[in-house]
Design a protein around this motif. Structure first.
Motif, mmCIF file in Angstrom:
data_model
loop_
_atom_site.group_PDB
_atom_site.id
_atom_site.type_symbol
_atom_site.label_atom_id
_atom_site.label_comp_id
_atom_site.label_asym_id
_atom_site.label_seq_id
_atom_site.Cartn_x
_atom_site.Cartn_y
_atom_site.Cartn_z
ATOM 1 N N ILE A 5 0.865 -1.182 0.000
ATOM 2 C CA ILE A 5 0.000 0.000 0.000
ATOM 3 C C ILE A 5 0.902 1.232 0.000
ATOM 4 N N PRO A 6 0.717 2.155 -0.946
ATOM 5 C CA PRO A 6 1.616 3.309 -1.021
ATOM 6 C C PRO A 6 1.442 4.265 0.153
ATOM 7 N N ARG A 7 2.518 4.972 0.477
ATOM 8 C CA ARG A 7 2.470 6.022 1.499
ATOM 9 C C ARG A 7 2.423 7.361 0.776
ATOM 10 N N ILE A 8 1.463 8.184 1.144
ATOM 11 C CA ILE A 8 1.274 9.472 0.492
ATOM 12 C C ILE A 8 1.990 10.548 1.303
ATOM 13 N N LEU A 9 2.906 11.251 0.669
ATOM 14 C CA LEU A 9 3.713 12.302 1.302
ATOM 15 C C LEU A 9 4.397 11.800 2.566
ATOM 16 N N GLY A 10 4.908 10.602 2.513
ATOM 17 C CA GLY A 10 5.623 10.040 3.653
ATOM 18 C C GLY A 10 4.739 9.792 4.858
ATOM 19 N N GLY A 11 3.459 9.555 4.639
ATOM 20 C CA GLY A 11 2.536 9.290 5.733
ATOM 21 C C GLY A 11 1.672 10.477 6.115
ATOM 22 N N MET A 12 1.872 11.630 5.467
ATOM 23 C CA MET A 12 1.059 12.810 5.779
ATOM 24 C C MET A 12 -0.339 12.705 5.178
ATOM 25 N N GLY A 13 -0.468 12.051 4.037
ATOM 26 C CA GLY A 13 -1.766 11.854 3.410
ATOM 27 C C GLY A 13 -2.308 10.481 3.743
ATOM 28 N N ILE A 14 -3.503 10.196 3.244
ATOM 29 C CA ILE A 14 -4.093 8.886 3.495
ATOM 30 C C ILE A 14 -4.510 8.248 2.176
ATOM 31 N N VAL A 15 -4.576 6.933 2.204
ATOM 32 C CA VAL A 15 -5.089 6.142 1.098
ATOM 33 C C VAL A 15 -6.365 5.488 1.603
ATOM 34 N N ILE A 16 -7.440 5.586 0.841
ATOM 35 C CA ILE A 16 -8.689 4.933 1.223
ATOM 36 C C ILE A 16 -8.810 3.656 0.409
ATOM 37 N N LEU A 17 -9.004 2.545 1.121
ATOM 38 C CA LEU A 17 -9.094 1.231 0.491
ATOM 39 C C LEU A 17 -10.455 0.609 0.755
ATOM 40 N N SER A 18 -10.877 -0.208 -0.186
ATOM 41 C CA SER A 18 -12.056 -1.034 0.003
ATOM 42 C C SER A 18 -11.564 -2.454 0.243
ATOM 43 N N THR A 19 -11.756 -2.950 1.454
ATOM 44 C CA THR A 19 -11.253 -4.267 1.821
ATOM 45 C C THR A 19 -12.417 -5.213 2.078
ATOM 46 N N SER A 20 -12.093 -6.439 2.421
ATOM 47 C CA SER A 20 -13.131 -7.406 2.753
ATOM 48 C C SER A 20 -13.808 -7.076 4.078
ATOM 49 N N ARG A 21 -13.183 -6.221 4.874
ATOM 50 C CA ARG A 21 -13.755 -5.801 6.157
ATOM 51 C C ARG A 21 -14.324 -4.391 6.104
ATOM 52 N N GLY A 22 -14.540 -3.868 4.919
ATOM 53 C CA GLY A 22 -15.135 -2.549 4.765
ATOM 54 C C GLY A 22 -14.137 -1.535 4.239
ATOM 55 N N ILE A 23 -14.585 -0.299 4.156
ATOM 56 C CA ILE A 23 -13.737 0.782 3.663
ATOM 57 C C ILE A 23 -12.918 1.321 4.827
ATOM 58 N N MET A 24 -11.598 1.432 4.622
ATOM 59 C CA MET A 24 -10.714 1.883 5.693
ATOM 60 C C MET A 24 -9.515 2.613 5.119
ATOM 61 N N THR A 25 -8.740 3.231 6.010
ATOM 62 C CA THR A 25 -7.537 3.945 5.597
ATOM 63 C C THR A 25 -6.366 2.979 5.473
ATOM 64 N N ASP A 26 -5.265 3.491 4.936
ATOM 65 C CA ASP A 26 -4.076 2.654 4.760
ATOM 66 C C ASP A 26 -3.485 2.225 6.094
ATOM 67 N N ARG A 27 -3.536 3.087 7.093
ATOM 68 C CA ARG A 27 -2.985 2.726 8.407
ATOM 69 C C ARG A 27 -3.763 1.576 9.035
ATOM 70 N N GLU A 28 -5.093 1.658 8.956
ATOM 71 C CA GLU A 28 -5.923 0.589 9.517
ATOM 72 C C GLU A 28 -5.696 -0.726 8.777
ATOM 73 N N ALA A 29 -5.546 -0.659 7.454
ATOM 74 C CA ALA A 29 -5.324 -1.877 6.669
ATOM 75 C C ALA A 29 -3.974 -2.505 7.002
ATOM 76 N N ARG A 30 -2.953 -1.682 7.218
ATOM 77 C CA ARG A 30 -1.646 -2.233 7.590
ATOM 78 C C ARG A 30 -1.690 -2.871 8.969
ATOM 79 N N LEU A 31 -2.421 -2.252 9.904
ATOM 80 C CA LEU A 31 -2.528 -2.827 11.248
ATOM 81 C C LEU A 31 -3.271 -4.160 11.226
ATOM 82 N N GLU A 32 -4.314 -4.253 10.400
ATOM 83 C CA GLU A 32 -5.076 -5.498 10.317
ATOM 84 C C GLU A 32 -4.477 -6.482 9.321
ATOM 85 N N ARG A 33 -3.429 -6.056 8.622
ATOM 86 C CA ARG A 33 -2.701 -6.889 7.666
ATOM 87 C C ARG A 33 -3.602 -7.436 6.563
#
Length: 134
Positions: free
Chosen positions: A96-124
């Motif tokens: 998952i890309p990091r936007i501006l070195g972590g200053m921005g966010i990426v919104i993902l659609s996962t099997s557990r719902g829509i979440m940010t890149d940080r949440e997706a990395r924590l839940e792997r």
């Protein structure tokens, strides 16, 4: 052919931010509601109200403008649609890309719902990359 509601939402928020408008009206859908919750939680918008006209629901967003001492308002919201109906972009949690070195966010659609890149990395978990916000 179907409409790309996420692209319409991103475009309306971007246009209102460029015109220095305080509020934006967005049609209410489940995806829209989840993305607005993320924007509110991350501090990109100030307030959200849900209104109804007849049988039609919509959100009224209050945008946040960063004030500069030397000049007028500066736009602080940049949005970019990544995955689109003609070209879906997927990523696992490690890529998952990091936007501006972590200053921005990426919104993902996962099997557990829509979440940010940080949440997706924590839940792997990975998913479809919907948009970048910085």
């Amino acid at each position: 052919m179907g409409r790309d509601t996420l692209a319409d939402i991103i475009t309306s928020i971007r246009n209102a931010d460029m015109d220095r408008k305080g509020t934006v009206r967005i049609p209410s859908t489940n995806i829209t509601e989840n993305i607005i919750k993320i924007l509110l939680r991350e501090g990109f918008i100030e307030n959200v109200r849900k209104h109804q006209e007849g049988n039609f629901f919509f959100f009224a967003l209050t945008l946040r403008h960063r004030r500069n001492r030397k000049g007028p308002c500066r736009t602080s919201l940049n949005l970019k649609r990544i995955s689109r109906p003609g070209l879906r972009i997927y990523s696992n949690y490690q890529q998952i890309p990091r936007i501006l070195g972590g200053m921005g966010i990426v919104i993902l659609s996962t099997s557990r719902g829509i979440m940010t890149d940080r949440e997706a990395r924590l839940e792997r978990i990975g998913g479809e990359i919907l948009c970048y916000i910085w």
